[in-house]
Write an enzyme that holds these catalytic residues in place. Sequence first.
Site, PDB file in Angstrom:
ATOM      1  N   SER A 126     -10.193  -6.065 -17.939  1.00  0.00           N
ATOM      2  CA  SER A 126      -8.857  -5.628 -16.868  1.00  0.00           C
ATOM      3  C   SER A 126      -8.715  -4.034 -17.027  1.00  0.00           C
ATOM      4  CB  SER A 126      -7.599  -6.467 -17.381  1.00  0.00           C
ATOM      5  OG  SER A 126      -6.518  -5.649 -16.852  1.00  0.00           O
ATOM      6  N   TYR A 151      -0.594  -8.826 -22.588  1.00  0.00           N
ATOM      7  CA  TYR A 151      -1.869  -9.097 -21.653  1.00  0.00           C
ATOM      8  C   TYR A 151      -2.918  -8.195 -21.925  1.00  0.00           C
ATOM      9  CZ  TYR A 151      -4.986  -9.463 -17.607  1.00  0.00           C
ATOM     10  OH  TYR A 151      -5.947  -9.431 -16.791  1.00  0.00           O
TER      11      TYR A 151
END
Length: 325
Positions: A126, A151
């Site tokens: 990501s 995350y």
Amino acid sequence: MRVMVTGAAGFIGYHVAQALLARGSSVVGVDDLNSYYDVTLKRARLARLETWPAFSFHQLDIADHQALRTVASDIEVIVHLAAQAGVRYSIDNPFAYAASNLTGHLSVLEVARHAPKFRHLIYASSSSVYGGGSALPYSEAARADRPQSLYAATKRADEMMSVAYAHLYGLRQTGLRFFTVYGPWGRPDMAYFGFAEAIMAGRPIILYDGGRLKRDFTFIDDIIDGVMGVIDHPPEPECAHRLYNIGNNKAELVSDLVSKLEAELGRRAIITVAPRPAADPVETCANVSALTELTGFTPKTTLDQGLPQFVAWYREWYELRGLTA
């Protein structure tokens, strides 16, 4: 080629599986169909994939290593997209990220290590790994040791686990750092989707910092072109692990996204302004030159071209469900 796609009922996973099937690959789809967002949407994606004879599906949790291993014995390529997504959700549900993103990624690595026909693992990282302070546009050489959310920390940990497995076992892998993917069959938890729903329902939307945040919005078709290019260009054994940005290479204001949605939907948004959450970056933008050099990747779809395609699908999706949009 026999390919396992984890997260096959998810947004990117569905499109990757469809592209692989369209070019003649056999696809084993894996997904736990969890309720993080509307399971009806996940099942609808899955139903479209199940019309292909070369597609098989297994509902299981990737963190359940024994279950995953039983369906992966003859796999040649793995496209690992299953994960607990969302930056803000990790604040209230941290253990979901440990189970799916950490234990789940390790489980996939172990499956790849022991699969006798295995050749290449492509996995989702990501843009969030860049955290704070990195120069824009982000390059793969930039620092990625200051995560601003759990995350992001789990995604960076996945990358490090993959580096270790490449070193220890020669496991050939490519990590892709995705930048704000949008388009038809998208995720309802993403801002563009939530904005569209709120605008159509006459509910307020929240614009952090008045919409001055910037994102590298990347259309799903461009993402799939990049993923397929990586599948076709596996790493050499002497450089078994690689990382690439995959984005649009253009940062755009969130306020502009809202304006374009208003124009496509034919309605005005009710806007509430709020401070930027600590977990959200001010701006994201991908330097994609490395991926371009490897595969010829060139993002082709502007926000002006991509958003109308999303809105057309969005209206059709709601009509199919007997709702008004």
